[in-house]
Motif scaffolding. Sequence first.
Motif, PDB file in Angstrom:
ATOM      1  N   UNK A 451       1.177  -1.619  -0.194  1.00 23.91           N
ATOM      2  CA  UNK A 451      -0.103   0.158   0.430  1.00 23.91           C
ATOM      3  C   UNK A 451       0.967   1.236   0.257  1.00 23.91           C
ATOM      4  N   UNK A 452      -0.067   2.001  -0.871  1.00 24.94           N
ATOM      5  CA  UNK A 452       0.966   3.685  -0.531  1.00 24.94           C
ATOM      6  C   UNK A 452       0.198   4.414   0.612  1.00 24.94           C
ATOM      7  N   UNK A 453       0.684   4.839   1.087  1.00 23.38           N
ATOM      8  CA  UNK A 453      -0.269   5.089   2.877  1.00 23.38           C
ATOM      9  C   UNK A 453       0.436   7.375   2.912  1.00 23.38           C
ATOM     10  N   UNK A 454      -0.888   7.519   2.898  1.00 21.34           N
ATOM     11  CA  UNK A 454      -0.732   9.059   2.367  1.00 21.34           C
ATOM     12  C   UNK A 454      -1.649   9.651   3.811  1.00 21.34           C
ATOM     13  N   UNK A 455      -1.408  10.656   4.946  1.00 22.53           N
ATOM     14  CA  UNK A 455      -2.115  11.461   5.694  1.00 22.53           C
ATOM     15  C   UNK A 455      -2.179  13.032   5.058  1.00 22.53           C
ATOM     16  N   UNK A 456      -2.693  13.910   5.394  1.00 24.35           N
ATOM     17  CA  UNK A 456      -3.539  15.243   5.138  1.00 24.35           C
ATOM     18  C   UNK A 456      -3.942  16.030   5.905  1.00 24.35           C
ATOM     19  N   UNK A 472      -2.569   3.495 -11.220  1.00 25.66           N
ATOM     20  CA  UNK A 472      -2.867   3.579 -12.333  1.00 25.66           C
ATOM     21  C   UNK A 472      -1.718   4.594 -13.273  1.00 25.66           C
ATOM     22  N   UNK A 473      -1.317   5.485 -12.862  1.00 27.93           N
ATOM     23  CA  UNK A 473      -0.624   6.631 -13.133  1.00 27.93           C
ATOM     24  C   UNK A 473      -0.256   7.875 -12.220  1.00 27.93           C
ATOM     25  N   UNK A 474       0.728   8.528 -12.830  1.00 31.12           N
ATOM     26  CA  UNK A 474       1.186  10.166 -11.713  1.00 31.12           C
ATOM     27  C   UNK A 474       0.764  11.218 -12.412  1.00 31.12           C
ATOM     28  N   UNK A 515       7.010   7.436  -6.129  1.00 30.29           N
ATOM     29  CA  UNK A 515       6.493   7.409  -7.721  1.00 30.29           C
ATOM     30  C   UNK A 515       7.380   5.668  -8.112  1.00 30.29           C
ATOM     31  N   UNK A 516       9.187   6.870  -8.552  1.00 35.84           N
ATOM     32  CA  UNK A 516       9.444   4.564  -8.405  1.00 35.84           C
ATOM     33  C   UNK A 516       9.404   3.662  -7.625  1.00 35.84           C
ATOM     34  N   UNK A 517       9.796   4.087  -6.697  1.00 37.58           N
ATOM     35  CA  UNK A 517       9.606   3.043  -5.329  1.00 37.58           C
ATOM     36  C   UNK A 517       7.980   2.018  -5.252  1.00 37.58           C
ATOM     37  N   UNK A 518       6.780   2.980  -6.006  1.00 39.47           N
ATOM     38  CA  UNK A 518       5.227   2.438  -5.818  1.00 39.47           C
ATOM     39  C   UNK A 518       5.216   2.250  -7.171  1.00 39.47           C
ATOM     40  N   UNK A 521       7.215  -0.252 -12.380  1.00 37.99           N
ATOM     41  CA  UNK A 521       7.777  -0.518 -13.616  1.00 37.99           C
ATOM     42  C   UNK A 521       6.901   0.326 -14.822  1.00 37.99           C
ATOM     43  N   UNK A 522       6.073   1.356 -14.307  1.00 40.56           N
ATOM     44  CA  UNK A 522       5.302   2.571 -15.128  1.00 40.56           C
ATOM     45  C   UNK A 522       6.055   3.534 -14.920  1.00 40.56           C
ATOM     46  N   UNK A 523       6.971   3.789 -13.709  1.00 41.40           N
ATOM     47  CA  UNK A 523       7.466   5.266 -13.405  1.00 41.40           C
ATOM     48  C   UNK A 523       9.355   4.561 -14.086  1.00 41.40           C
ATOM     49  N   UNK A 524       9.870   3.111 -14.499  1.00 44.89           N
ATOM     50  CA  UNK A 524      11.078   3.577 -14.456  1.00 44.89           C
ATOM     51  C   UNK A 524      11.721   4.216 -16.292  1.00 44.89           C
ATOM     52  N   UNK A 525      10.484   3.691 -17.162  1.00 40.20           N
ATOM     53  CA  UNK A 525      10.976   4.555 -18.142  1.00 40.20           C
ATOM     54  C   UNK A 525      10.938   5.615 -17.944  1.00 40.20           C
TER      55      UNK A 525
END
Length: 528
Positions: A451-456, A472-474, A515-518, A521-525
């Motif tokens: 999971x990506x956990x965010x608090x705000x 599915x994207x950033x 973004x790269x850690x989460x 495959x999506x961000x590496x390129x």
Amino acid sequence: MSTPEVPETPEVPEIPDAEWQRLAGWTAIVSPLSTLRQAIIPAAVGAFGAGQANVLIGLLVALGIAAVAALAGLVPWLTTTYRVTPTHLEVRKGLLNRTALTARLDRVRSVDLSSTLIHRALGVTKVNVGTGVDEGQITLDSLTKEAAARLRRELLHAAPSTPATSATSAGPAEVAADASSVEEAPAAGEVVAKLDWSWIKYAPLNLKNLAIALGGLAAFFGAFSDVIPWERMIGIRVEDGEINGRPIDSLLHMLVLAIPIALVAAAIVWAVGSCVGYAVRWWDLQVVREQGREGTTLRRSFGLTSTRATTVEEAKVRGATSAVGPLIGLAGGADLNLLTTGLDDNSPAVLPTAPESVVSAVGTNILGEDAFTAELTGHGPRPRRRYWFRAAVATVIWTLVALVPTVLIGVFGDTWIWWLPVTVMVIALGLGLVGAELRHRHLGHTLTDRYLVVRSGSYTAVRTALQTDGVIGWRVKQTFFDRRIGLAQVTAMTAAGQEYVAIPDVPLETAVALAAAATPRTVSGFLE
């Protein structure tokens, strides 16, 4: 070369072509009554207009309008038929303009069964079939309880059923049912959560209920201020611009009397109304995990006057959110919502306001991982400076706004209410600085195994746990001021919930690494 074995696909039992079926016979009463309810105002207006000349004519006009409405209400019962084929739901209706509606069974998103008091008295149910398309609901009003339950099972499971078949098995859709009108077998499975009546203490701490109470009191006092016995009730007599025979010579004197009275009355209405509403809505709440045709499901049932049962396939759950409001947080409470995909409501509430420990335990049970107590990484001192600066700017703006009436009254009314801008400045500065500090302390994020956990948030802190597989994207955005201090506004795009999760005021280098850690495959390129 050997040919790879292909596993056999289990055959899905087909639904035999059924005969065209009609609505329940009681529809001949339900539909006209519903139409008559809508025709009450036109009938009253027509009768009043005609009755100016002759009372008998006015009565005949009202009866004529009622008769036409009743006949119009009979049309759905006389003309509506439906059937379920192996692949489609087909509905035909209409008298002069015939309409044929067809919905593929694999496109059915939800089946809602509901009943008004008239429906319950007659033992029938209104069925709404949702296909996930705007304005795409198919309505059948009304079916018998057995026919409605059988239709729901056939639509959700694509298999033939009989009225005796159990209706508790879950399918790949959201099911909302009025249990007072639908007979179902009791839920069987793992009980994830049940209502604890000690939670009702959180009901009065909802600020939305306070706003409703204050609005209702203002309307009540405005409508009945002349007939309320102020003197007998609270020892205050208001008449001819005087209070207890003394003239009202300043706004401050009136506020000193009005504010405590309004606050006490609002607190009483607020507390009682909130507890009653909480009890009626969440009566007999249960969250049960059951085994469905394609995996486990979560079934939530609750309600007193109108009981609803919602079934969600766990494969559609992409995460959850925990919200802690200002007063609720002081009492140790929180709210829990799921993040789902493919449903009409992609953020359904799992529990009413409950203790944070319960919210965390239920959330961990559903998500399969403890994401609500995971330690978060802060965003450094730069966001704090930004929030304090914004609080100072907002204080200056509010003070300037308060100076306008002060100057106008001083120039044209020869009365200088110097305390007004001073009071506004002190309140705005205090609330702004407290909110800025809370916003900085709540800010943070982390990555767990799944999971990506965010608090705000400032006064209301929201913690969101989103499956990294559901990202599915950033979007990484920097304004002119963001670039000057090295921050970025990051958004994780998803199909669940509101379709995005915002991560505000992240240091730019941290945003790219996150973004790269989460989603490598999506961000590496983009990083090569």
